[in-house]
Design an enzyme around this catalytic site. Structure first.
Site, PDB file in Angstrom:
ATOM      1  N   LYS A 135       0.833  -1.205   0.000  1.00 20.28           N
ATOM      2  CA  LYS A 135       0.000   0.000   0.000  1.00 20.28           C
ATOM      3  C   LYS A 135       0.869   1.256   0.000  1.00 20.28           C
ATOM      4  CE  LYS A 135      -1.987   2.154   3.422  1.00 20.28           C
ATOM      5  NZ  LYS A 135      -2.690   2.443   4.663  1.00 20.28           N
ATOM      6  N   ASP A 154      -6.602   0.891   0.883  1.00 18.25           N
ATOM      7  CA  ASP A 154      -6.652   1.214   2.310  1.00 18.25           C
ATOM      8  C   ASP A 154      -8.023   0.780   2.829  1.00 18.25           C
ATOM      9  OD1 ASP A 154      -8.476   3.067   1.422  1.00 18.25           O
ATOM     10  OD2 ASP A 154      -7.601   4.760   2.522  1.00 18.25           O
TER      11      ASP A 154
END
Ligand code: SF4
Length: 230
Positions: A135, A154
């Site tokens: 991420k 997320d």
């Protein structure tokens, strides 16, 4: 080369599903034309640091801490020359600050020792830095370098993808990323993640008031899979 690797081994997507997802992207773009990264940064290493700090906390909280942090440690070399204990007081307001201070120090030390003090521009190299998983690497590559090799997943992207029927409800984070990459054009991945995050922060919250949907216009067509839809 990177584009081929990024799209290999992705789920097979029907034309109908892809078309639906493109309509959703257009609707999101209409509602959130200025969607962007909400972390404050001036260069790639500041974005890398802010993103490491943002794990399990809000961008607003990170943005409050980083001005003083970046003033005291203006370069990767300054972070590397410090100790985690020197960094801690500047990020004390952020959750997990002791671990994050260690991660920042180690990541900036690696930048100095192996990357000439520059943030690397490949997923493989970014993943060698402490505190960096996919991420964070996707945030840095997409926003600092305009390189789309993955999709930022997320908590908002994960929730919205499932509510809006973009991914199976039981998909894990790695699977959500692959489903999104398979449905959207590669050059939209970074922007699309910002739009989903904007929608998640501003409208379709994790726990909406009263536990029911805000009936956002986007969901006329796309929220049919959503269990919260009124
Ligand atoms: S129907 Fe409502 S709760 Fe569901 S995704 Fe849309 S805005 Fe969110």
């Amino acid at each position: 080369m990177q584009a081929k690797k990024a799209t290999s081994s992705l789920p097979r997507i029907t034309k109908a599903r892809r078309d639906r997802t493109l309509r959703l992207l257009a609707a999101l773009r209409e509602h959130y034309p200025d969607a962007h990264c909400e972390l404050t940064y001036r260069n790639p290493h500041e974005l890398l640091i802010a993103t490491i700090l943002s794990a399990q906390t809000t961008d607003v909280g990170v943005n409050k801490a980083t001005p003083a942090l970046f003033e005291r440690f203006p370069t990767p070399a300054a972070f590397a020359a410090a100790t985690p204990a020197d960094i801690e007081p500047f990020i004390k307001s952020i959750g997990l600050f002791r671990n994050k201070a260690k991660a920042l120090h180690a990541a900036m030390t690696t930048l100095m020792q192996h990357f000439g003090g520059q943030v690397p521009q490949t997923m493989h190299e970014l993943l060698t830095l402490r505190g960096v998983a996919r991420k964070t690497a996707n945030v840095v590559l997409g926003n600092a370098f305009k390189i789309n090799v993955g999709f930022v997943v997320d908590t908002h992207v994960d929730r919205l993808s499932k509510r809006l029927g973009l991914t199976p409800k039981d998909a894990n984070v790695a699977q959500v990323e692959k489903w999104l990459m398979a449905q959207l054009p590669q050059d939209t991945w970074c922007d699309a993640s910002h739009m989903l995050i904007f929608h998640g922060r501003r409208a379709c919250k994790a726990r909406p008031p009263g536990g029911t949907c805000c009936n956002h216009p986007i969901c006329g067509e796309f929220g049919r899979a959503c269990e919260l839809r009124a």
